[in-house]
Motif scaffolding. Structure first.
Motif, PDB file in Angstrom:
ATOM      1  N   LEU A   1       0.802  -1.225   0.000  1.00 32.16           N
ATOM      2  CA  LEU A   1       0.000   0.000   0.000  1.00 32.16           C
ATOM      3  C   LEU A   1       0.836   1.276   0.000  1.00 32.16           C
ATOM      4  CD1 LEU A   1      -2.803  -0.972   2.563  1.00 32.16           C
ATOM      5  CD2 LEU A   1      -2.970  -0.889   0.068  1.00 32.16           C
ATOM      6  N   LEU A   2       1.949   1.270   0.741  1.00 28.97           N
ATOM      7  CA  LEU A   2       2.716   2.503   0.943  1.00 28.97           C
ATOM      8  C   LEU A   2       4.152   2.426   0.437  1.00 28.97           C
ATOM      9  CD1 LEU A   2       1.598   3.238   4.634  1.00 28.97           C
ATOM     10  CD2 LEU A   2       0.587   4.142   2.522  1.00 28.97           C
ATOM     11  N   GLY A   3       4.711   1.220   0.316  1.00 24.77           N
ATOM     12  CA  GLY A   3       6.124   1.061  -0.033  1.00 24.77           C
ATOM     13  C   GLY A   3       6.349   0.971  -1.527  1.00 24.77           C
ATOM     14  N   HIS A   4       6.906  -0.163  -1.978  1.00 22.11           N
ATOM     15  CA  HIS A   4       7.179  -0.325  -3.409  1.00 22.11           C
ATOM     16  C   HIS A   4       5.918  -0.586  -4.219  1.00 22.11           C
ATOM     17  CE1 HIS A   4       6.731  -4.511  -2.333  1.00 22.11           C
ATOM     18  NE2 HIS A   4       7.834  -4.489  -1.587  1.00 22.11           N
ATOM     19  N   LYS A   5       4.804  -0.925  -3.562  1.00 23.67           N
ATOM     20  CA  LYS A   5       3.492  -1.103  -4.185  1.00 23.67           C
ATOM     21  C   LYS A   5       3.487  -2.213  -5.239  1.00 23.67           C
ATOM     22  CE  LYS A   5       1.955   3.617  -3.245  1.00 23.67           C
ATOM     23  NZ  LYS A   5       1.395   4.859  -3.782  1.00 23.67           N
ATOM     24  N   ARG A   6       4.217  -3.292  -4.933  1.00 21.51           N
ATOM     25  CA  ARG A   6       4.189  -4.472  -5.783  1.00 21.51           C
ATOM     26  C   ARG A   6       3.868  -5.690  -4.922  1.00 21.51           C
ATOM     27  NH1 ARG A   6       9.738  -3.470  -9.357  1.00 21.51           N
ATOM     28  NH2 ARG A   6       8.973  -1.634 -10.491  1.00 21.51           N
ATOM     29  N   SER A   7       3.439  -6.750  -5.567  1.00 18.38           N
ATOM     30  CA  SER A   7       3.140  -7.988  -4.843  1.00 18.38           C
ATOM     31  C   SER A   7       4.439  -8.755  -4.608  1.00 18.38           C
ATOM     32  CB  SER A   7       2.142  -8.838  -5.635  1.00 18.38           C
ATOM     33  OG  SER A   7       0.917  -8.167  -5.778  1.00 18.38           O
ATOM     34  N   VAL A   8       5.220  -8.272  -3.659  1.00 16.48           N
ATOM     35  CA  VAL A   8       6.506  -8.873  -3.310  1.00 16.48           C
ATOM     36  C   VAL A   8       6.519  -9.111  -1.806  1.00 16.48           C
ATOM     37  CG1 VAL A   8       9.002  -8.536  -3.209  1.00 16.48           C
ATOM     38  CG2 VAL A   8       7.723  -7.773  -5.222  1.00 16.48           C
ATOM     39  N   MET A   9       6.684 -10.350  -1.413  1.00 15.59           N
ATOM     40  CA  MET A   9       6.665 -10.694   0.006  1.00 15.59           C
ATOM     41  C   MET A   9       7.752  -9.964   0.772  1.00 15.59           C
ATOM     42  SD  MET A   9       7.229 -14.408   1.815  1.00 15.59           S
ATOM     43  CE  MET A   9       7.505 -14.519   3.584  1.00 15.59           C
ATOM     44  N   GLU A  10       7.400  -9.363   1.888  1.00 21.84           N
ATOM     45  CA  GLU A  10       8.339  -8.779   2.833  1.00 21.84           C
ATOM     46  C   GLU A  10       8.424  -9.744   4.013  1.00 21.84           C
ATOM     47  OE1 GLU A  10      10.897  -5.620   4.282  1.00 21.84           O
ATOM     48  OE2 GLU A  10       9.905  -5.847   2.346  1.00 21.84           O
ATOM     49  N   GLY A  11       9.562 -10.388   4.181  1.00 20.85           N
ATOM     50  CA  GLY A  11       9.659 -11.405   5.216  1.00 20.85           C
ATOM     51  C   GLY A  11      11.022 -11.447   5.866  1.00 20.85           C
ATOM     52  N   GLN A  12      11.204 -12.414   6.745  1.00 15.00           N
ATOM     53  CA  GLN A  12      12.453 -12.566   7.481  1.00 15.00           C
ATOM     54  C   GLN A  12      13.531 -13.090   6.537  1.00 15.00           C
ATOM     55  OE1 GLN A  12      11.598 -14.799  11.057  1.00 15.00           O
ATOM     56  NE2 GLN A  12       9.909 -13.466  11.594  1.00 15.00           N
ATOM     57  N   SER A  13      14.594 -12.325   6.396  1.00 17.44           N
ATOM     58  CA  SER A  13      15.604 -12.535   5.361  1.00 17.44           C
ATOM     59  C   SER A  13      16.382 -13.842   5.530  1.00 17.44           C
ATOM     60  CB  SER A  13      16.575 -11.358   5.369  1.00 17.44           C
ATOM     61  OG  SER A  13      17.745 -11.653   4.636  1.00 17.44           O
ATOM     62  N   GLY A  14      16.534 -14.564   4.424  1.00 16.54           N
ATOM     63  CA  GLY A  14      17.333 -15.778   4.437  1.00 16.54           C
ATOM     64  C   GLY A  14      18.804 -15.506   4.707  1.00 16.54           C
ATOM     65  N   LEU A  15      19.308 -14.368   4.240  1.00 14.87           N
ATOM     66  CA  LEU A  15      20.693 -13.995   4.513  1.00 14.87           C
ATOM     67  C   LEU A  15      20.918 -13.803   6.016  1.00 14.87           C
ATOM     68  CD1 LEU A  15      21.383 -11.401   1.670  1.00 14.87           C
ATOM     69  CD2 LEU A  15      22.365 -13.671   1.867  1.00 14.87           C
TER      70      LEU A  15
END
Length: 449
Positions: free
Chosen positions: A62-76
């Motif tokens: 809604l407010l960030g990059h506005k794409r359907s991209v999961m924001e989650g706990q990083s594998g790195l």
């Protein structure tokens, strides 16, 4: 308003829910086990992971990059934290002391990520991640993640030491069937059905697993033990914090990987504003992760595979999936039910989705002029990264502890080598050559736009 209640959107949202769940559930469980947390704190870590991951996805959409991209706990981050846990006893440090240092380092990294977003530094950093770096990053990430999922398909518990576990042949046959089934549905079924191939695979695989085997879900029953800094009271050890901050800097590759990688899918270049807002939100949730003992956040490059597999680009199903994930974090009964999903089935479905990272990697390779110099720039980090992934952790016992977590991680090492080889010679090149390269970059950007 009627769009919200379309059955199609809810099915797509449910598919996103399973994707978020299968990518998230293993991380807090393994971190909690590595720190020997009591059951109450383990449950708290799991519930908070569901809640904040769902919220982070919604805010980015809604407010960030506005794409359907999961924001989650990083594998790195996950790999670095587990590596530090295994190394702590040999360094004379208790897990509680390590947890306190991690909390401080993660919060510092979160603040640093917000500064990168608000200051506009992301525009400069994005230029470092050229086509060569992105090709190597995508390929190594695919190798790393698919190795984890293949291990899950084999029925080998994550984190099992060499010689302590064996391949579960019946489980492997079932998970292989699920993977092939998902591929066939995505290839042979009509578009209306194939876009739900991952969801169909999870349901079919779960049903067959229940029929054939005894269900072994993750135990999330019990009372939550809520509180700040569950891994340890904040403390300051320069070596640990330095390693954590460096990991935070390298972790920004996930943002560039996810957003650059989806430019082809969405047919639009990522703007300065999208980078700025995406980094700011990731930094905010990284600070939250430090406070509640979670693995820090970043956009998931693996979302590219999901989008290529399902062809569902709309944000509404993604937001619905994030909302359902938040509800799962709030209501323990739902978490208890979802935790019964066999990890071998989830791993099989994710393997199919993440195989599509090869497509993204090859697209970046195709943009590189394969001169002799470029061959070396690509091959050195690629082969070194892959080979280092196969080395047992005991090989690195002689390495100084301050850099051991970085040098023992093939993914991190490959990305570092690629960034150095792709950018240092460029900075040392003539002004004329740099201007020519800049013109090529601007032409590619205009053509993509």
């Amino acid at each position: 308003m009627t769009r919200l209640f379309k059955l199609d959107h809810w099915f797509a949202g449910l598919q996103w829910l399973f994707f978020l769940f299968t990518n998230t559930v293993v991380i807090p469980i393994t971190v909690g086990a590595a720190f020997h947390l009591p059951q109450g704190k383990m449950i708290s870590l799991l519930q908070f992971s569901f809640l904040f991951t769902g919220l982070a996805c919604i805010l980015q959409a809604l407010l960030g990059h506005k794409r359907s991209v999961m924001e989650g706990q990083s594998g790195l981050w996950w790999a670095v934290i587990l590596s530090l846990c295994y190394a702590a006893p040999s360094q004379g440090m208790t897990l509680t002391e390590l947890g306190g240092n991690l909390a401080v380092g993660i919060i510092m990294s979160g603040v640093m990520t917000i500064i990168i977003g608000l200051s506009g530094l992301s525009e400069f950093l994005s230029k470092l991640f050229n086509n060569g770096v992105m090709a190597v990053f995508m390929f190594l990430l695919g190798c790393k993640l698919n190795a984890i999922f293949l291990q899950g398909m084999l029925g080998i518990p994550f984190g099992a030491q060499t010689g302590t576990s064996q391949i579960d042949i019946p489980v492997f046959f079932l998970s292989s069937f699920v993977a092939v089934f998902v591929i066939m549905v995505s290839m042979k079924a009509s578009p209306a059905i194939s876009k739900y191939s991952l969801l169909i695979g999870i349901i079919v695989g779960w049903f067959l697993y229940v029929l054939l085997f005894e269900t072994e879900g993750i135990d999330v029953t019990g009372k939550m033990d809520m509180g700040l800094f569950p891994l340890g009271t904040p403390s300051f050890d320069l070596g640990i914090i330095l390693t954590v901050v460096i990991a935070g800097l390298i972790n920004i590759s996930n943002t560039f990987g996810a957003l650059k990688g989806t430019e082809e899918i969405y047919k639009s270049m990522t703007t300065k504003k999208q980078y700025r807002l995406s980094f700011t939100i990731s930094g905010l949730f990284t600070i939250i992760a430090g406070l509640f003992g979670m693995v820090p956040y970043a956009p998931y490059v693996s979302s590219i595979g999901f989008l290529n597999q399902t062809k569902i680009l709309e944000r509404l199903p993604f937001i619905l999936g994030g909302g359902m994930f938040m509800v799962m974090g709030i209501i323990p009964a739902i978490s208890h039910f979802m935790a019964k999903l066999p990890l071998s089935v989830g791993s099989a479905v994710l393997l199919v989705a993440y195989l599509r990272l090869l497509q993204s990697s090859l697209q970046y390779f195709a943009k590189v002029d394969l001169t002799t110099a470029n061959i070396y720039r690509l091959s050195v980090p690629l082969f070194v990264g892959i080979i280092f992934m196969t080395f047992p952790s005991s090989y690195f016992d002689s390495i100084p502890s301050i850099v051991r977590p970085l040098l023992s991680n093939g993914l991190l090492l490959g990305i570092l080598f690629s960034l150095i080889l792709e950018n240092v010679p460029y900075r040392l090149s003539s002004k004329k050559q740099r201007n020519e390269d800049k013109n090529i970059y601007m032409k590619e950007r205009d053509e993509s736009a």
